[in-house]
Design a protein around this motif. Sequence first.
Motif, PDB file in Angstrom:
ATOM      1  N   ALA A   1     -78.345  -4.965 -44.255  1.00 24.50           N
ATOM      2  CA  ALA A   1     -76.888  -4.850 -44.374  1.00 24.50           C
ATOM      3  C   ALA A   1     -76.403  -3.527 -43.787  1.00 24.50           C
TER       4      ALA A   1
ATOM      5  N   LEU B   1     -76.776  -3.560 -39.923  1.00 26.91           N
ATOM      6  CA  LEU B   1     -75.725  -4.308 -39.225  1.00 26.91           C
ATOM      7  C   LEU B   1     -74.453  -3.483 -39.062  1.00 26.91           C
ATOM      8  N   ALA B   2     -74.272  -2.507 -39.961  1.00 25.43           N
ATOM      9  CA  ALA B   2     -73.072  -1.669 -39.914  1.00 25.43           C
ATOM     10  C   ALA B   2     -73.176  -0.551 -38.880  1.00 25.43           C
TER      11      ALA B   2
ATOM     12  N   ILE C   1     -65.522  -4.727 -41.671  1.00 24.08           N
ATOM     13  CA  ILE C   1     -66.772  -5.417 -42.018  1.00 24.08           C
ATOM     14  C   ILE C   1     -67.887  -4.395 -42.188  1.00 24.08           C
ATOM     15  N   THR C   2     -67.953  -3.436 -41.257  1.00 24.85           N
ATOM     16  CA  THR C   2     -68.990  -2.395 -41.372  1.00 24.85           C
ATOM     17  C   THR C   2     -68.759  -1.542 -42.613  1.00 24.85           C
TER      18      THR C   2
ATOM     19  N   LEU D   1     -70.173  -3.474 -45.527  1.00 23.29           N
ATOM     20  CA  LEU D   1     -71.642  -3.508 -45.459  1.00 23.29           C
ATOM     21  C   LEU D   1     -72.236  -2.143 -45.793  1.00 23.29           C
TER      22      LEU D   1
ATOM     23  N   LEU E   1     -71.830  -3.353 -50.049  1.00 27.02           N
ATOM     24  CA  LEU E   1     -72.912  -4.340 -50.199  1.00 27.02           C
ATOM     25  C   LEU E   1     -74.285  -3.704 -50.025  1.00 27.02           C
ATOM     26  N   GLY E   2     -74.463  -2.925 -48.957  1.00 27.05           N
ATOM     27  CA  GLY E   2     -75.744  -2.277 -48.718  1.00 27.05           C
ATOM     28  C   GLY E   2     -76.183  -1.392 -49.871  1.00 27.05           C
TER      29      GLY E   2
END
Length: 272
Positions: free
Chosen positions: A57, A60-61, A79-80, A83, A87-88
């Motif tokens: 996660a 991806l950011a 979104i980044t 993440l 979330l990360g």
Amino acid sequence: MHHHGAGIGVNSFLDLLSYALPIVFIVGYLVMVNRSNKKYKKWPGTRIAFWIMGVLAVSLAIVGPIAELAHTSFVAHMITHLLLGMLGPLLLVLAAPTTLLLRTVSVTSGRFLSKLLKNNYVQWVTHPVAASFLNAGGLWILYATDLYSLMHSSMWLFVLVHVHIFLAGYVFTLSIIYVEVTPHRTSFRLRAILLIMSMAAHGILSKWIYANPPAGIDAAEAQQGGMLMYYGGDAIEIVLVIILCYQYFSRNRRTTNGSSATVSIVKTTPEG
């Protein structure tokens, strides 16, 4: 990370580092799991899964198509943000890396780490009050000032902002739910209040972005980004609420069961 004004060599180094670090963190965690399993009870597979998903996660950011698009798209940037800052960190905290590390290092290193965790600064920054201000306050500074536009003109400022977003999100999560070894513990009530306040601050900020686009962002894109921040943030924060409440009621149930067992023993003990 490709950035305007940055040297090619520096960009290449950061790209290489960004791709290599996730592999290093995943392999390193698995090595520690293997060492831990030789000495102690088998490390839960769910924690391994949380660690891998958390690293992915965060990755991806900072690398890949979403990270590249985030330089020109506010929606991709948001979104980044979810993440990297929410979330990360949640997934990584659930993986309990510090606890795993303490199970694998030598006694001397373990004592050093324990002493480090009890350091005044560490205790201050991991307190839920300080962690909440660092997390929510940092986001307000980023989006309610010119910092968002400034970071896209300076590679080092860009990196610094993203490092802060991750660390603030990680420390905040760590201070709210007790999965890891912590230098101090605060009451459920305090953590619940601060979590609710942080959720409110996050929600208000998303509405602020919706109505007041950051410099250089058009209104339509700001509205999409604000809505993504609002609903995406809510989804992750609800998971935090569920975990916090589950831990609280589980502890109370264990306490109640322990008290019942004690009463039962007392009742069955012959009177002298």
